[in-house]
Scaffold this motif. Structure first.
Motif, PDB file in Angstrom:
ATOM      1  N   LEU A 129     -68.082  34.767 -48.977  1.00  0.00           N
ATOM      2  CA  LEU A 129     -66.619  34.721 -48.918  1.00  0.00           C
ATOM      3  C   LEU A 129     -66.031  36.074 -48.533  1.00  0.00           C
ATOM      4  N   THR A 130     -66.633  37.140 -49.031  1.00  0.00           N
ATOM      5  CA  THR A 130     -66.164  38.479 -48.672  1.00  0.00           C
ATOM      6  C   THR A 130     -66.312  38.725 -47.179  1.00  0.00           C
ATOM      7  N   ASN A 131     -67.438  38.334 -46.605  1.00  0.00           N
ATOM      8  CA  ASN A 131     -67.645  38.523 -45.169  1.00  0.00           C
ATOM      9  C   ASN A 131     -66.574  37.802 -44.354  1.00  0.00           C
ATOM     10  N   ILE A 132     -66.265  36.570 -44.745  1.00  0.00           N
ATOM     11  CA  ILE A 132     -65.267  35.794 -44.006  1.00  0.00           C
ATOM     12  C   ILE A 132     -63.885  36.442 -44.130  1.00  0.00           C
ATOM     13  N   ILE A 133     -63.509  36.818 -45.341  1.00  0.00           N
ATOM     14  CA  ILE A 133     -62.175  37.385 -45.578  1.00  0.00           C
ATOM     15  C   ILE A 133     -62.029  38.765 -44.939  1.00  0.00           C
ATOM     16  N   VAL A 134     -63.056  39.591 -45.033  1.00  0.00           N
ATOM     17  CA  VAL A 134     -62.989  40.924 -44.409  1.00  0.00           C
ATOM     18  C   VAL A 134     -62.890  40.797 -42.891  1.00  0.00           C
ATOM     19  N   ASN A 135     -63.648  39.864 -42.300  1.00  0.00           N
ATOM     20  CA  ASN A 135     -63.544  39.645 -40.856  1.00  0.00           C
ATOM     21  C   ASN A 135     -62.127  39.218 -40.472  1.00  0.00           C
ATOM     22  N   ALA A 136     -61.528  38.377 -41.306  1.00  0.00           N
ATOM     23  CA  ALA A 136     -60.158  37.934 -41.035  1.00  0.00           C
ATOM     24  C   ALA A 136     -59.192  39.112 -41.084  1.00  0.00           C
ATOM     25  N   LYS A 185     -68.259  43.614 -32.201  1.00  0.00           N
ATOM     26  CA  LYS A 185     -67.665  44.818 -32.789  1.00  0.00           C
ATOM     27  C   LYS A 185     -68.414  46.058 -32.327  1.00  0.00           C
ATOM     28  N   PRO A 186     -67.700  47.103 -31.923  1.00  0.00           N
ATOM     29  CA  PRO A 186     -68.374  48.369 -31.603  1.00  0.00           C
ATOM     30  C   PRO A 186     -69.126  48.890 -32.825  1.00  0.00           C
ATOM     31  N   GLY A 187     -70.414  49.126 -32.663  1.00  0.00           N
ATOM     32  CA  GLY A 187     -71.215  49.602 -33.776  1.00  0.00           C
ATOM     33  C   GLY A 187     -71.653  48.520 -34.730  1.00  0.00           C
ATOM     34  N   GLY A 188     -71.275  47.265 -34.469  1.00  0.00           N
ATOM     35  CA  GLY A 188     -71.663  46.159 -35.335  1.00  0.00           C
ATOM     36  C   GLY A 188     -73.145  45.837 -35.207  1.00  0.00           C
ATOM     37  N   GLY A 192     -73.457  40.168 -40.715  1.00  0.00           N
ATOM     38  CA  GLY A 192     -72.536  39.591 -41.690  1.00  0.00           C
ATOM     39  C   GLY A 192     -72.399  38.085 -41.641  1.00  0.00           C
ATOM     40  N   LEU A 193     -71.992  37.531 -40.508  1.00  0.00           N
ATOM     41  CA  LEU A 193     -71.765  36.097 -40.421  1.00  0.00           C
ATOM     42  C   LEU A 193     -73.073  35.307 -40.397  1.00  0.00           C
ATOM     43  N   ALA A 194     -74.137  35.911 -39.867  1.00  0.00           N
ATOM     44  CA  ALA A 194     -75.445  35.246 -39.914  1.00  0.00           C
ATOM     45  C   ALA A 194     -75.888  35.087 -41.365  1.00  0.00           C
ATOM     46  N   ALA A 195     -75.715  36.141 -42.154  1.00  0.00           N
ATOM     47  CA  ALA A 195     -76.047  36.071 -43.580  1.00  0.00           C
ATOM     48  C   ALA A 195     -75.133  35.080 -44.291  1.00  0.00           C
ATOM     49  N   THR A 196     -73.857  35.078 -43.908  1.00  0.00           N
ATOM     50  CA  THR A 196     -72.895  34.149 -44.506  1.00  0.00           C
ATOM     51  C   THR A 196     -73.326  32.704 -44.293  1.00  0.00           C
ATOM     52  N   TYR A 197     -73.729  32.391 -43.078  1.00  0.00           N
ATOM     53  CA  TYR A 197     -74.157  31.025 -42.765  1.00  0.00           C
ATOM     54  C   TYR A 197     -75.371  30.625 -43.613  1.00  0.00           C
ATOM     55  N   ASN A 198     -76.336  31.525 -43.739  1.00  0.00           N
ATOM     56  CA  ASN A 198     -77.524  31.235 -44.538  1.00  0.00           C
ATOM     57  C   ASN A 198     -77.178  31.023 -46.007  1.00  0.00           C
ATOM     58  N   ILE A 199     -76.257  31.839 -46.522  1.00  0.00           N
ATOM     59  CA  ILE A 199     -75.840  31.705 -47.920  1.00  0.00           C
ATOM     60  C   ILE A 199     -75.140  30.365 -48.143  1.00  0.00           C
ATOM     61  N   LEU A 200     -74.231  30.026 -47.253  1.00  0.00           N
ATOM     62  CA  LEU A 200     -73.523  28.753 -47.387  1.00  0.00           C
ATOM     63  C   LEU A 200     -74.501  27.582 -47.321  1.00  0.00           C
TER      64      LEU A 200
END
Length: 226
Positions: A129-136, A185-188, A192-200
């Motif tokens: 959830l943090t990854n999604i909200i921070v990206n937003a 993202k520069p330097g990304g 984040g979102l790959a880990a998010t998908y696996n967690i979900l």
């Protein structure tokens, strides 16, 4: 003749290396904390103190994450327990409050009157959830950002909708956002979102994303209702 290149010790395991890396992260953090203490002691203006406090909270957050890493080494499935979806969302928003404040993002919560309680791995879901909200938050312009958190039951599912009015994602990019290593993202690092998908996925939560360039992004998280 003995081989001079034979190691005297066994190579460290992945867990040992993780602990070593965590320990090394603590060293610069300690230096930052000391510098912040000195800055706060000499701080005259309230505006500067606000930013110093934000930095201090961020370094404390990193230090807590490092401590958790050392203690747990991994977050296993034994940490699955009944969780309030609304409380999880509130907690993650609270964790992101400094980013929200710095960009002057307005947060709107439209929760269903009935909270949803479901068995989840709490530490992992907080990361997702943090990854999604921070990206937003990062996708929105300063002073103009609006973050909406909406929960509702629909057709036998419980839906969490996380919506922003940011820059949006192109159709081509949208297909790849959960791919490991993919980033715009520069330097990304594309983690984040790959880990998010696996967690979900590991928590039996389905995810659907809708977005258009210039029109913001909507993440839909679908929880099965027992």
């Amino acid at each position: 003749m003995n081989n001079p290149f034979n190691p005297l010790f066994d190579a460290p395991s992945v867990c040992d290396f993780t602990a070593t890396l965590a320990h090394e992260i603590r060293n610069p953090l300690a230096t930052i904390d000391l510098s912040l203490e000195l800055m706060l002691a000499d701080c005259k203006g309230d505006d500067l103190k606000v930013y110093v406090d934000i930095i201090k909270r961020s370094t404390d957050r990193i230090n807590n994450l490092v401590n958790d890493m050392i203690k747990n080494r991994s977050v296993d499935e034994t940490q699955v327990a009944n969780q309030s979806v609304h409380h999880l969302l509130d907690e993650v928003v609270e964790m992101a409050k400094d980013r929200i404040s710095l960009k002057n993002v307005k947060v709107y919560k439209e929760y269903d009157p009935v909270d949803y309680i479901i068995a989840l791995n709490r530490p992992k879901m907080k990361i997702a959830l943090t990854n999604i909200i921070v990206n937003a938050i990062e996708a929105m312009d300063s002073q103009l950002g609006e973050l909406k958190l909406i929960t509702m039951p629909i057709a036998g599912k419980y839906i969490v909708k996380i919506e922003d009015n940011g820059c949006g994602i192109s159709e081509k990019t949208l297909k790849n956002i959960f791919q490991s290593g993919f980033t715009n993202k520069p330097g990304g690092m594309g983690i984040g979102l790959a880990a998010t998908y696996n967690i979900l996925e590991s928590n039996d939560v389905k995810v659907h994303v809708e977005s258009q360039l210039g029109s913001g992004t909507q993440f839909f998280l679908l929880f099965d209702r027992s």
